[in-house]
Design an enzyme around this catalytic site. Structure first.
Site, mmCIF file in Angstrom:
data_model
loop_
_atom_site.group_PDB
_atom_site.id
_atom_site.type_symbol
_atom_site.label_atom_id
_atom_site.label_comp_id
_atom_site.label_asym_id
_atom_site.label_seq_id
_atom_site.Cartn_x
_atom_site.Cartn_y
_atom_site.Cartn_z
ATOM 1 N N LYS A 24 5.797 4.815 -3.717
ATOM 2 C CA LYS A 24 5.886 4.992 -5.161
ATOM 3 C C LYS A 24 6.421 6.382 -5.524
ATOM 4 C CE LYS A 24 3.661 1.038 -6.179
ATOM 5 N NZ LYS A 24 3.359 0.503 -4.829
HETATM 6 C C1 LIG Z 1 3.380 -0.785 -4.419
HETATM 7 C C2 LIG Z 1 3.367 -1.000 -2.966
HETATM 8 C C3 LIG Z 1 3.922 -2.150 -2.399
HETATM 9 C C4 LIG Z 1 4.525 -3.257 -3.244
HETATM 10 O O1 LIG Z 1 5.697 -2.836 -3.879
HETATM 11 P P1 LIG Z 1 6.278 -3.657 -5.134
HETATM 12 O O2 LIG Z 1 7.416 -2.869 -5.618
HETATM 13 O O3 LIG Z 1 5.141 -3.705 -6.125
HETATM 14 O O4 LIG Z 1 6.630 -5.010 -4.652
HETATM 15 C C5 LIG Z 1 3.923 -2.270 -1.021
HETATM 16 N N1 LIG Z 1 3.370 -1.320 -0.238
HETATM 17 C C6 LIG Z 1 2.806 -0.213 -0.746
HETATM 18 C C7 LIG Z 1 2.201 0.790 0.163
HETATM 19 C C8 LIG Z 1 2.801 0.004 -2.122
HETATM 20 O O5 LIG Z 1 2.252 1.113 -2.627
#
Ligand SMILES: *Cc1c(COP(=O)(O)O)cnc(C)c1O
Length: 501
Positions: A112
């Site tokens: 993120k």
């Molecule tokens: C948010 C997240 C995901 C999923 O990503 P999306 O964009 O919501 O599909 C997968 N792995 C981790 C570690 C995340 O923080």
């Protein structure tokens, strides 16, 4: 080419990128999408000579066309700096014939950070460009990783405040510790009695509350979103797919013209959607492989054409993927409808009212770019163990879901393309589960999260990132809990008593 943004639900207004970033979500509840998709205007060979920041500029300039070169470069320089613990920003690793792009070297140890380290700069720049007088309140629902990444990004950013809701029992101990120790003066973090979907629905309802919006506007505040529905998060995520491809090209892992498959551990469908945008703008990606955990609502959708959220919500060891309503899928549905907003709005209405919808045959045929798979808890655990035993490389529980699905896909040997895996979190962030996968029940004897982290550090020969150490003895600043129906009141109270920088 000047790119305008339109809502997926039929609002006819066309707005600039900066306006779309400020709004987050469209007034009709839809998501903003570029009216048409640009194409990369440099060759892949040219791009392969550039560093991450330079590639970020080459990609973002195509989408954020109302930002000046200087504005965009300044946002990029502020975002992708020493906050990341590696010069490359997103290093590529090889293990067992798969290529992993490590997207977790930012301040909160999960992918993120890739978008949330730049979103605050994009937003503040957008506010200036549009002469916004009001202060911006960022409202965020988190399944764990978005929350801290958004808090880190917006902490003490002038003219903004941020309120984060997380499911009380739905995040890992490490994620919780990261959030409740957040120091930014303009930050609020609140646990809700409910799961991630409850948190996300609550936030959406607040965004859609016109009365509340008018009331707050009068007092000098506007809402915006740091969730992955904001186009200002989606576009920065396209960058690392382009980066990965051209670095693979440069290192000779792939040859000119080769296609790759991309496998993404998926929750809200943001990360994999960014990969599909990368494909649309000209990156030679063949299949987009959507990897789900036990909450396999997306897998079922890709297999059957029916999206059905009416099912039991399961808490898994990959909590950031524990989602039954994948918000960003709406952007794909809209595209599958041939950019027909009325038709898309009808599906979304059905999802809200009946809990499900089924796409038609034409739309199903348009899904050829996508493959889907899922990993059970046992599959996830055995994958972490197998990859470590075979190669010494430690992957986290989310990345392991993708690795399992990628291996399954590879065994079918459909194309023989090299597979790129989006490695979304540091194993330290989910130390308990990772350790348990590696050591079995021995982990049961270690009860403290920090002891698990040090055990993992010893076992894996990886150094604990500085960002993890910092939160260890930090003071807990956010202890509030609220019911899922109290979110609106909490938000109002927070704003009116001043959560603003
Ligand atoms: C948010 C997240 C995901 C999923 O990503 P999306 O964009 O919501 O599909 C997968 N792995 C981790 C570690 C995340 O923080």
């Amino acid at each position: 080419m000047d790119i305008k943004y339109v809502s997926t639900r039929g609002d006819k207004e066309k707005i600039s990128a900066s306006q779309a970033i400020l709004r987050g979500i469209a007034p009709d509840g839809g998501l903003y999408v570029p009216e048409n998709l640009p194409k990369l205007d440099k060759s892949l060979e040219e791009l392969s000579a550039l560093n991450y920041r330079e590639i970020a500029y080459e990609v973002m300039k195509l989408f954020f066309t109302d930002f000046s070169e200087e504005e965009l470069k300044s946002c990029i320089a502020s975002a992708y700096d020493e906050k990341f613990d590696t010069e490359e920003i997103v290093p590529l690793k090889e293990a067992d014939g798969l290529t992993y792009i490590e997207l977790f070297h930012g301040p909160t140890l999960a992918f993120k950070d890739m978008a949330l380290s730049i979103l605050p700069y994009l937003m503040v720049t957008s506010a200036k460009k549009n002469g916004l007088k009001e202060k911006i309140i960022i409202l965020t629902a988190t399944s764990g990783d978005t929350g801290k990444a958004a808090l880190a990004g917006f902490a003490d950013v002038e003219g903004t405040g941020i309120i984060v809701f997380y499911p009380k029992d739905g995040v890992s101990p490490f994620q919780k510790q990261q959030m409740i120790t957040e120091k930014g003066k303009n930050t609020s973090v609140i646990a809700i009695e409910g799961n991630f979907d409850d948190a996300q629905n609550g936030v959406k309802a607040i965004f859609n509350d016109e009365k509340l919006a008018a009331e707050l506007k009068e007092k000098g505040y506007v809402f915006s979103s740091a969730n992955s529905i904001n186009i200002g998060r989606l576009v920065p995520q396209i960058v690392y797919y382009v980066y990965a491809y051209v670095k693979m090209l440069k290192s000779g892992k792939i040859a000119k013209g080769d296609k790759i498959d991309v496998c993404v551990p998926t929750g809200n469908f943001g990360n994999i959607l960014a990969a599909s945008f990368a494909k649309e703008i000209g990156l030679p990606i063949d299949k987009l492989i959507c990897a789900s955990n036990t909450n396999k609502v997306l897998y079922d959708f890709f297999k059957s054409g029916t999206y059905d959220r009416q099912r039991e919500f399961v808490l898994t060891i990959s909590p950031s993927m524990d989602i039954l309503i994948s918000s960003n899928l709406e952007r794909l549905i809209y595209r599958l409808c041939g950019n027909n907003a009325e038709k898309n709005a009808e599906f979304m209405k059905r999802l809200t009212n009946e809990g499900k919808y089924t796409i038609d045959e034409t739309m199903k045929h348009a899904l050829v770019d996508f493959e889907a798979g899922f990993a059970t808890e046992d599959d996830t655990i055995s994958t972490i163990k197998a990859v470590f035993e075979k190669t010494g490389y430690v992957i986290d529980t989310h990345t392991a879901v993708a690795a399992f699905v990628a291996n399954e896909y590879r065994n079918k040997n459909i194309s023989g393309n090299r597979i790129l895996i989006a490695s979304t979190a540091s194993p330290f962030k989910f130390a308990g589960s990772v350790l348990k996968a590696l050591e079995g029940d021995k982990e049961g004897n270690i009860t403290s999260e920090w002891d698990k982290i040090s055990e993992l550090e010893k076992l894996s020969d990886n150094k604990l990132p500085k960002a993890a150490l910092e939160i260890k003895d930090a003071v807990v600043r956010h202890k509030e809990v609220c019911g899922k129906n109290e979110m609106k009141q909490v938000v109002k109270d927070k704003i009116l008593t001043g959560v603003i920088a």
